[in-house]
Structure formats: C-alpha cells, structure tokens
Design an enzyme around this catalytic site. Structure first.
Site, PDB file in Angstrom:
ATOM      1  N   GLU A   1       1.929  -4.476 -24.256  1.00  0.00           N
ATOM      2  CA  GLU A   1       0.907  -4.912 -25.221  1.00  0.00           C
ATOM      3  C   GLU A   1       1.274  -6.284 -25.782  1.00  0.00           C
ATOM      4  OE1 GLU A   1      -0.225  -1.752 -27.965  1.00  0.00           O
ATOM      5  OE2 GLU A   1      -1.069  -0.615 -26.298  1.00  0.00           O
ATOM      6  N   GLU A   9      -0.859   3.703 -20.398  1.00  0.00           N
ATOM      7  CA  GLU A   9      -1.010   4.474 -21.646  1.00  0.00           C
ATOM      8  C   GLU A   9      -2.446   4.963 -21.730  1.00  0.00           C
ATOM      9  OE1 GLU A   9       0.424   2.835 -25.368  1.00  0.00           O
ATOM     10  OE2 GLU A   9       2.142   1.934 -24.344  1.00  0.00           O
TER      11      GLU A   9
HETATM   12  O1  AHR Z   1       1.747   5.305 -27.549  1.00  0.00           O
HETATM   13  C1  AHR Z   1       1.885   4.787 -28.821  1.00  0.00           C
HETATM   14  C2  AHR Z   1       1.722   3.281 -28.877  1.00  0.00           C
HETATM   15  O2  AHR Z   1       0.428   2.937 -28.500  1.00  0.00           O
HETATM   16  C3  AHR Z   1       2.576   2.474 -27.949  1.00  0.00           C
HETATM   17  O3  AHR Z   1       3.837   2.243 -28.461  1.00  0.00           O
HETATM   18  C4  AHR Z   1       1.825   1.200 -27.844  1.00  0.00           C
HETATM   19  O4  AHR Z   1       2.055   0.526 -26.621  1.00  0.00           O
HETATM   20  C5  AHR Z   1       0.388   1.606 -28.031  1.00  0.00           C
HETATM   21  O5  AHR Z   1      -0.255   0.818 -28.945  1.00  0.00           O
END
Ligand code: AHR
Length: 551
Positions: free
Chosen positions: A224, A346
């Site tokens: 991110e 994710e």
């Molecule tokens: O999964 C939780 C968080 O969500 C992670 O650390 C981040 O990459 C995303 O914003």
C-alpha cells in the site's frame, strides 16, 4: 418464486378460502380426516412461495485454464493476536505447541492445504526491520507497532519463525519488504539472508542456527505504497520499485517472483502508471479490495445486521468482479501475453471491531454472511485465473475475515474456514466455464448512507472444475435468505452417474462459531442432489453453500 406467479397467487388465495370454508365446516363436524386434508393442502402450497428455479450448465469441454492454487493464499500480519496468540505462543507456553506454534492451529491449517502465506504485513511491513527479528530472543529489540494499536512488539517471531512455519505447513512464503521506511540495503540483505548458500548474510543465518537457505519465491516490494506504505504518488513509487527490485538477487538458483505494490479498489490510475513504467521489472502487481462500507465511520457490526445489510454486503463483495476486469483491461494494454500476474494480496470483509476488544487489533467475528463473501469471491476469482494468479484473504487468525479465532487455549474454526476447506478441491484443477440462469434482486444500495447506484445481486453463484483425477466439483451458493433454489444442472455431453455433496448452512445468517458453541456452523453431508437422466436436480436450501462431487 418460480415462473408461475399468477397460478401461485391463485392457489394461495384458494387455499385461504378453502381453509376458511373448512374451518367453518370443521366446527360443525370435527373429523380428523378433514383436519389432515386442510393441513396437507396448506403445506403443499406454502413451500411453493419459497422457491426459485435456476439452471446451471457446466461446459466441461471448454475447460482450459488451471485454477492457480495460490488463489487460496493466506495472510499473517503482526497485528492484534494474529501472530502472537493466534499462530505463535512460544516454546514455554502451557498451550500445546510444536517449537512455539500452537498444535491446534497447525493441524487446522494443514488440513486447508494452504499454498502460500504472506508476512509480515500489511502496513506493519513498511515499519519492520528484519534484523530486529533474528538471533537470540533475549537480545531482540522491542518496537511499537504504530499501525495497530501501539502494541509493543518484542520481535520474538521473526524470519526464522516465519519461514519454519511455512515449512511446517508445506506452503510457500510470501515476504513483504520494507520500502516505506527501510533501505535498499536492508531489502537486499534480507533476500540474501533467506536464500543464499554463502556470503556474509548466509554466514549470519548459519550462526543463528539455520544451515540451509530457505526457498523463497514471492517477494513483495512494499505494501500500500499509496497509503500506510509511504503515501507515495504512483510515478514516484514506480521508480522506487524499479530500484528496490534490482537488488533482490537470485542466489543459487532460487527464482524470485517480484510483486509490486498495487492499487486500492478503484484506483485504476495506479495500475496504469505502474504497468506503463515498471511492468518489465515485475512478475506480479498487487491489488487490495475489502468488502466494507468505506474507510470512515462505522463499518457495521460483524454479527448484528438486517437483511438489507446482508444483501448490500454481498452486492459489494460481487463488485470485485468489475474491479478485477478493469484492472485486467489496463494490464492487457501493456502486457498482452499476460506475463505479469494480478495478485489480489488482500481481500475479505472488514467490519467494526468486536465490542470489548483492543482498538486497532481488528478482531471480528465471522458469520454465514462472511462464508458467502468467501464463496462468492472465490467463484469470481476462478473465472480470471489466466491473469489472477494469487489472492490472500485477510487474515489467517484473529484479524478481519479470519480462518481461525483463538482465546487462550481455545480455538474455533470460522464459517470462512469451512468454505476454504470445502473449496480446496478446486486448487490446481481445470476451471470449467458454466452458464447460469437465476433470479436477480436489486440490492439496496445506500444502506450505509452512501449513494452507490443500484447493485444487481444474482441469487445463485456457482463455479466448477475438473481435478487431475477427472472428478468434477461444482460449488453452488444460494444467497437467498428465504427461498430454496431448485436447480436443473447439466454438464453438456457428460452423463452424470453419481453425485455426493457437502453443505454449509445454519438456522440464521448471523450464526457464528463461538468458544461456547464452536460447531454451530459446520459442514454436513448434502442429500439434496439427485441424478435424473444423466443430469442433476439440486434442491439448494435458502442460505446455503454446497459443493458437489460429480462422477
Ligand atoms: O489487513 C489489514 C490492513 O489492511 C493491512 O495491514 C493493510 O495493508 C490494509 O490496509
């Protein structure tokens, strides 16, 4: 409802009328026969109100893409009790463990056949300095986990503990490098430490007790980077990516698969800039997509929601298909041969934290609604397996849409775990395209106060694959909370001889497994599929997920 609504309306009112007449009549002559007749008439009619008709045609001869097993990847971050308490309790714990890893969790995860595990974050990765997590535990410095509740991290779970866990689970490690606050040298040395046979970093590793290098293929270069990973612009990150990845060397035949930090949800410009400027230096580009109601204010309770919120969530979950298509279209523009993989590293549900838990630890319960998000998402992912090569649900234990919840020495498997368990047969199987006809509802779109336009929600979702042993598996999810789905299922020219199945359902959609009732939601044998003239007739109860094995 099926295609004869008028007949049904007629029948329903006829029954009411008949019932009224019967009651008047029964008051005069109360015979048991009359009562039985009335009951049977009503019973025969009412279920017709609670049925939908659907057809599913699987096309076995059109199957050509293999469903990458990495679509079933997992994610473990130093966040809340994911690592500490969830996976790792340390060798001295009274909780039964193997070299510090909880035995109950190890066994449950082994059964899932996890293909890969992403670590150490997430946002944590861009503040993590790997050298703090090697060597004698008593010498490892402590740090503050700034992203997640300010918890003090003692670094007792580091590189060795993670890579050894992957070996125990038989999965591939996916290591996220620190680009946000780390240096190129740190990144380069970490790769060397993990994978080189010889040299200064290999020597250090050997001093710390590991002679042979590990096999590490998947390397994430930042996470991110548009947000917690450094708040960068895509142009700047693209250049940084090119620089950092240069020094991720391949030692002794260890081939790396380098993954650039990708876009969030609808940020198509990020993908555009990265593909334009760095596609030649990457094997994968990531993407994050969460099923949640936005990043400000309440995300809604994990366990208390009404029907509208349930359908809204499934609509939002299914929107991922359009998001994937749009990112893929950009990738196709720059990479026609599909050399660069899309890595959805994710995804999952993100609800409000469980009341009474530590703020910033993202601990949430997991209901049948989450099970549907898992099933519907996986059904979508299979369709794009020619480009979408990996996904990682967030996260493996005690965080967001987890597989496992732990409390002290207790562990429960969530409904999402059961979906992953049922679906594992699709890993590395040939994806079989299918045609599906079912009812579609219009999900209320502004439930959380956001005007998002109308969302169409098909009441049925399906996917199919053929395993290397020739066995066909068909997964079906009836998202309707009230209506059974009567499905005519056929497989083109293939005549079905035998079918068996497993079902995941529960009485209420809010049902979840708790430490008091760990088996409230669990898979059971499914008896609702019958072979009829080489095809199948399936009665899928409302709110159920089924996997069929067809021979
Ligand atoms: O999964 C939780 C968080 O969500 C992670 O650390 C981040 O990459 C995303 O914003």
């Amino acid at each position: 409802m099926n295609c004869f609504p008028l007949i049904r309306v007629f029948l329903f009112f006829y029954c009411i009328f008949a019932a009224r007449e019967e009651i008047i009549y029964l008051n005069k002559i109360k015979t048991n026969m009359k009562k039985a007749f009335l009951g049977a008439a009503l019973l025969a009619t009412l279920p017709m109100w609670a049925q939908q008709k659907a057809t599913v045609t699987v096309h076995p001869e059109q199957g050509k893409e293999i469903i990458s097993k990495h679509i079933y990847g997992q994610f473990a971050e130093h966040l809340g009790t994911c690592i500490y308490g969830g996976l790792w309790v340390g060798e001295d714990s009274s909780i039964p463990n193997t070299n510090g890893y909880r035995n109950d969790v190890l066994n449950a995860l082994r059964s899932l056949q996890i293909p890969n595990l992403r670590w150490p974050g997430g946002c944590f990765a861009d503040e993590y300095h790997w050298m703090d997590g090697i060597g004698p535990k008593e010498n490892r410095p402590r740090m503050v986990n700034n992203n997640w509740g300010g918890t003090v991290e003692d670094n007792s779970f580091g590189t060795h503990e993670f890579l050894n866990l992957c070996e125990l689970l038989g999965c591939e490690p996916y290591v996220s490098m620190n680009v946000g606050s780390g240096t190129v040298q740190e990144t380069a040395q970490w790769v060397e430490y993990m994978t080189a046979e010889d040299g200064p970093m290999a020597k250090l590793r050997k001093q710390n007790g590991r002679e042979k290098p590990w096999k590490v293929k998947f390397i994430g270069v930042g996470n991110e980077s548009w947000g917690c990973g450094g708040n960068m612009r895509p142009e700047y990150y693209a250049d940084l990516y090119r620089r950092y990845q240069t020094y991720c060397r391949e030692y002794n035949g260890n081939r790396l698969f380098k993954i650039a930090s990708g876009a969030s949800d609808y940020d198509y410009n990020w993908t555009e800039v990265l593909m334009k400027n760095a596609a030649g230096q990457m094997q994968g580009l990531s993407l994050h997509y969460y099923t949640c109601a936005g990043w400000t204010g309440s995300k809604g309770s994990a366990t208390q929601f009404d029907d509208a919120q349930y359908y809204w969530a499934l609509g939002k979950c299914l929107e991922i298909e359009e998001v994937i298509q749009k990112h893929i279209a950009i990738m196709d523009k720059y990479d026609k041969r599909k050399r660069v993989a899309l890595m959805l590293d994710e995804w999952g549900t993100w609800w409000d934290e469980e009341p009474g838990t530590i703020r910033g630890h993202l601990y949430q319960q997991n209901t049948m609604r989450d099970a549907f998000v898992a099933a519907l998402s996986l059904n979508v992912f299979h369709k794009y397996t020619d480009r979408l090569k990996m996904t990682n649900i967030a996260q493996i234990a005690n965080v967001l849409q987890s597989m496992i919840l732990t409390k002290g020495d207790k562990m429960v498997l969530t409904p999402t775990y059961h979906v992953f368990d049922m679906y594992k047969v699709h890993q590395e199987a040939t994806h079989l395209p299918l045609t599906l006809n079912c009812e579609v509802m219009s999900a209320r779109s502004d439930y959380f106060g956001r005007q998002e336009g109308e969302r169409k929600l098909p009441m049925l979702s399906a996917t199919a694959s053929r395993g290397k042993d020739g066995v066909i598996h068909i997964s079906l999810a009836n998202v309707s909370l009230k209506e059974t789905s009567e499905i005519e299922l056929s497989l083109d020219n293939i005549k079905v001889k035998d079918v068996t199945g497993t079902i995941l359902t529960s009485k209420n959609v809010e049902d979840c497994n708790t430490f008091e009732k760990p088996d409230l939601v669990k898979p059971e044998p499914f008896k609702g599929a019958k072979v009829s003239k080489g095809a199948l007739k399936v009665k899928l109860p409302a709110m159920s997920i089924v996997i069929l094995e067809v021979k």
